[in-house]
Scaffold this active site. Structure first.
Site, PDB file in Angstrom:
ATOM      1  N   ARG A 188      12.036   3.689  -2.967  1.00 31.59           N
ATOM      2  CA  ARG A 188      11.565   5.333  -3.163  1.00 31.59           C
ATOM      3  C   ARG A 188      12.119   5.057  -5.669  1.00 31.59           C
ATOM      4  NH1 ARG A 188      11.059   6.717   0.684  1.00 31.59           N
ATOM      5  NH2 ARG A 188      11.589   9.080   1.541  1.00 31.59           N
ATOM      6  N   GLU A 192       6.351  11.839  -7.967  1.00 34.45           N
ATOM      7  CA  GLU A 192       5.086  12.240  -6.737  1.00 34.45           C
ATOM      8  C   GLU A 192       4.825  13.337  -6.519  1.00 34.45           C
ATOM      9  OE1 GLU A 192       6.131   9.982  -2.810  1.00 34.45           O
ATOM     10  OE2 GLU A 192       7.130   7.946  -3.876  1.00 34.45           O
ATOM     11  N   HIS A 213       2.071   5.913  -1.364  1.00 30.54           N
ATOM     12  CA  HIS A 213       3.615   6.232  -0.446  1.00 30.54           C
ATOM     13  C   HIS A 213       2.944   5.762   1.158  1.00 30.54           C
ATOM     14  CE1 HIS A 213       7.732   8.179  -0.127  1.00 30.54           C
ATOM     15  NE2 HIS A 213       6.826   7.599   1.273  1.00 30.54           N
TER      16      HIS A 213
HETATM   17  C1  8YV Z   1       8.053   8.387   5.026  1.00 35.86           C
HETATM   18  C2  8YV Z   1       9.497   7.211   4.360  1.00 35.86           C
HETATM   19  O1  8YV Z   1       6.251   8.392   4.856  1.00 35.86           O
HETATM   20  O2  8YV Z   1      11.032   7.774   6.262  1.00 35.86           O
HETATM   21  C3  8YV Z   1      10.908   7.359   5.083  1.00 35.86           C
HETATM   22  O3  8YV Z   1      11.658   7.226   4.594  1.00 35.86           O
HETATM   23  O4  8YV Z   1       9.419   7.117   3.157  1.00 35.86           O
HETATM   24  C4  8YV Z   1       7.746   7.222   4.902  1.00 35.86           C
HETATM   25  O5  8YV Z   1       8.001   5.732   4.782  1.00 35.86           O
HETATM   26  C5  8YV Z   1       7.940   9.597   4.748  1.00 35.86           C
HETATM   27  O6  8YV Z   1       9.440  10.039   3.956  1.00 35.86           O
HETATM   28  C6  8YV Z   1       7.879  10.430   5.485  1.00 35.86           C
HETATM   29  O7  8YV Z   1       8.647  11.730   5.594  1.00 35.86           O
END
Ligand code: 8YV
Length: 328
Positions: free
Chosen positions: A243, A272, A290
């Site tokens: 993140r 983002e 992402h």
């Molecule tokens: C996803 C992610 O694409 O799962 C997670 O926490 O960061 C990502 O890989 C995204 O969050 C889907 O909501």
């Protein structure tokens, strides 16, 4: 949960197979054109749904939750990270939260490895050169990057994804170092040949590559602060597929601009989808939108987890992937 099929509101377009199965099982409201929900739409969804299926693009804060009707009982997040959901506030209102762990670890680790290779070996820069038509031919000193083999990788956050990265990086001849809230079991450390650093500061000061794999929580916000980034060696590379908020992005950009770091590979950003224009102008960074877990297989697996969580909950059982306030 109602005796009839629960109303499930899904905020983004999911893989077709998942949407089809969802429609078979529940009363579903889909987002056909995949537009990101506005705050008003989220509030309305919270007011009407029995189950809300959000993604990382939806901020489910206490304000949105204050619109939750009597019906809302479950937030079945499509994704592992839940930093966009006020889990404590949901629980206070009697709304359970679930996520989709495990199924995206290997894909995210692959993308991390791609960045660990791409930045020191200047992969994106070379690709741009060809497309821009500026390559004038091979020379012994052209496009020299830095070797990965034998370098020290410092993993910040040694959960499932961190360990999956460690396994891959071993194959590329890197030595594995890690900092984690809790030390891993000795047998796992031995399998990964991983060295534990109780002090994050001390680890940072000695690594060639740093890769971030901890969740974003109040405790990890700007964990890599300006002070800590300044501990890194001037040739070190920073990779982040976790993140954006875990790194003080402005401090990172300042250091990259002054060549106080070797470079960075970033799949996530603090604000983002906004990306600091200074980063875009830099050659020693590789930037991705992402997409760490963005494989069709992974998205289907995530969707299946969402389905199982909703179905078990609707059937009156504890869903397998519950997220409790003390876990975030
Ligand atoms: C996803 C992610 O694409 O799962 C997670 O926490 O960061 C990502 O890989 C995204 O969050 C889907 O909501």
């Amino acid at each position: 949960m109602p005796q009839t099929k629960p109303l499930v509101v899904v905020t983004r377009k999911l893989p077709d197979a998942i949407e089809t199965r969802m429609m078979e099982l529940f009363n579903v409201r889909l987002n056909i054109d995949d537009h990101p929900f506005t705050r008003d739409e989220l509030c309305q969804a919270a007011a009407e749904a029995d189950v809300l299926v959000p993604t990382v693009t939806d901020r489910i804060d206490s304000g949105v939750l204050s619109h939750a009707g009597e019906k809302l009982r479950l937030i079945a997040n499509f994704g592992t990270g839940v930093d966009h959901i006020d889990v404590a506030s949901a629980h206070q209102r009697g709304v359970a939260v679930t996520n989709t762990p495990d199924v995206l670890s290997e894909d995210t680790a692959d993308m991390t490895m791609a960045l660990i290779l791409a930045v020191p070996r200047r992969v994106a820069e070379g690709e741009r050169m060809i497309r821009e038509g500026t390559w004038s031919g091979w020379s012994p000193t052209h496009m020299l990057g830095h070797r990965i083999w034998g370098k020290r990788l410092g993993i910040v956050g040694m959960g499932r994804i961190g360990q999956a990265v460690a396994r891959r990086a071993r194959g590329f001849g890197m030595t594995i170092h890690y900092h984690n809230r809790r030390r891993l079991h000795e047998s796992v450390e031995q399998e990964l040949e991983a060295t534990y650093w109780e002090s994050l500061d001390q680890m940072l000061a000695r690594m060639d590559v740093i890769s971030v794999h901890c969740p974003h929580t109040p405790a990890t916000y700007h964990l890599l602060s300006a002070r800590r980034l300044a501990l890194l060696r001037p040739h070190a590379y920073v990779v982040n597929t976790a993140r954006g908020e875990v790194i003080d992005e402005n401090a990172l950009v300042r250091m990259l601009a002054k060549n106080q770091l070797g470079g960075a590979g970033l799949d996530v950003f603090e604000h983002e989808p906004a990306v600091n224009p200074k980063l875009i102008a830099m050659n020693n960074v590789v930037l991705l939108p992402h997409m760490g877990s963005a494989t069709l297989e992974g998205r289907v697996d995530m969707g299946e987890k969402v389905l199982i969580n909703i179905k078990t909950f609707a059937d009156g059982h504890k869903p397998p992937d519950r997220v409790l306030p003390n876990m975030v």
